[in-house]
Design an enzyme around this catalytic site. Structure first.
Site, PDB file in Angstrom:
ATOM      1  N   ASP A 169       3.139  69.079 -28.843  1.00  0.00           N
ATOM      2  CA  ASP A 169       3.208  70.274 -28.016  1.00  0.00           C
ATOM      3  C   ASP A 169       4.345  70.087 -27.018  1.00  0.00           C
ATOM      4  O   ASP A 169       4.273  69.224 -26.137  1.00  0.00           O
ATOM      5  CB  ASP A 169       1.874  70.462 -27.286  1.00  0.00           C
ATOM      6  N   ASN A 207      14.561  73.494 -30.679  1.00  0.00           N
ATOM      7  CA  ASN A 207      14.389  74.866 -31.152  1.00  0.00           C
ATOM      8  C   ASN A 207      13.104  75.524 -30.664  1.00  0.00           C
ATOM      9  O   ASN A 207      13.062  76.741 -30.503  1.00  0.00           O
ATOM     10  CB  ASN A 207      14.404  74.874 -32.687  1.00  0.00           C
ATOM     11  N   TYR A 233      11.323  84.501 -19.788  1.00  0.00           N
ATOM     12  CA  TYR A 233      12.150  84.074 -20.917  1.00  0.00           C
ATOM     13  C   TYR A 233      13.609  83.937 -20.484  1.00  0.00           C
ATOM     14  O   TYR A 233      14.268  82.928 -20.759  1.00  0.00           O
ATOM     15  CB  TYR A 233      12.018  85.080 -22.057  1.00  0.00           C
ATOM     16  N   LYS A 251      15.969  80.508 -20.384  1.00  0.00           N
ATOM     17  CA  LYS A 251      17.202  80.374 -21.158  1.00  0.00           C
ATOM     18  C   LYS A 251      18.426  80.231 -20.254  1.00  0.00           C
ATOM     19  O   LYS A 251      19.383  79.524 -20.586  1.00  0.00           O
ATOM     20  CB  LYS A 251      17.362  81.566 -22.107  1.00  0.00           C
TER      21      LYS A 251
END
Length: 255
Positions: free
Chosen positions: A63, A90, A156, A160
């Site tokens: 995890d 990824n 998100y 990023k």
């Protein structure tokens, strides 16, 4: 084959982009460690495709939101293959919500997988390379949203954006160790995470009008670039982001 005798880890490689990257790196000659968190069947499917084509693959459950799991992923790789040359970060998640409705739980989930997980997996990988005095390649699967606004997905975008700066910083710090690090920033790619978009024709059509190439990307489009960045051909490339979006970022405008 460009990656003959190399060993690669691909996190989140039980489906989507990660799965195709694992298969592509194996086709280029690398032995591949397949990582998954919740999709054991998908990980087995990735392994089956690699081994059917004559490649080598090993599955590790970890995890990426747990630092202890990121460390065990690296340790199990070294124990099984005796080393590692390539790390592809990824694994990622996204959770949509209006900013004022984002919960601490959702914030932690997205940032823990997308940023903290990458940070500590990379740290464990680099420590091993440094101690062995080995070169290495690190490839982060980021997103166009490291730079492009994505309303209602603030967690998100934050993760990023952080990944972009981490990559640039580590390029400077890891360069003397002969370890390169780069980002791949996909745009709209056909993957399970985009299932709802693919089923919503008005939204899909609006998106396609913003993509000069007039199509969604395929996971192969990302995997091909990852194979290049993992190879010796990319030995003088570090600290960069490579956008794979059909021209979306340079053409995007609200409808």
């Amino acid at each position: 084959m460009r990656l003959q005798d190399k060993v690669a880890i691909v996190t989140g490689s039980s489906s989507g982009i990660g799965q195709d990257i694992a298969i592509r790196l194996a086709a280029e000659g690398a032995a591949v460690v397949i990582n998954y968190s919740g999709n054991a069947e998908g990980a087995e499917a990735t392994q089956f495709q690699i081994e059917q084509a004559g490649g080598r693959a090993f599955i590790v459950h970890a995890d990426m939101s747990k630092v202890s799991d990121t460390q065990s992923l690296i340790e199990e790789t070294w124990a099984h293959f005796g080393g590692c040359d390539i790390l592809v970060n990824n694994a990622g998640v996204e959770k949509g919500a209006d900013f004022w409705n984002v919960t601490e739980e959702d914030y932690d989930k997205v940032l823990d997988v997308n940023l903290k997980g990458v940070f500590f997996t990379t740290q464990a990988f680099v420590r091993r390379l440094r101690d062995a005095k080995r070169p290495g390649r690190i490839i982060n699967i980021s997103s166009v949203h490291e730079d492009m606004a994505f309303p209602h997905f603030s967690t998100y975008c934050a993760s990023k954006g952080g990944l972009r700066m981490l990559t640039r910083n580590l390029a400077v710090e890891l360069g003397p160790l002969n370890i390169t690090i780069n980002n791949i920033a996909p745009g709209a790619i056909v993957t399970p995470i985009n299932r709802s978009l693919l089923a919503d024709k008005p939204k899909l059509d609006a998106l396609l009008r913003n993509i000069p190439l007039n199509r969604l990307g395929a996971t192969d489009d990302v995997a091909a670039l990852a194979a290049f960045l993992a190879s010796d051909e990319a030995g003088y490339i570090t600290g960069s982001t490579y956008v794979v979006d059909g021209g979306l970022m340079v053409n995007y405008h609200e409808q």
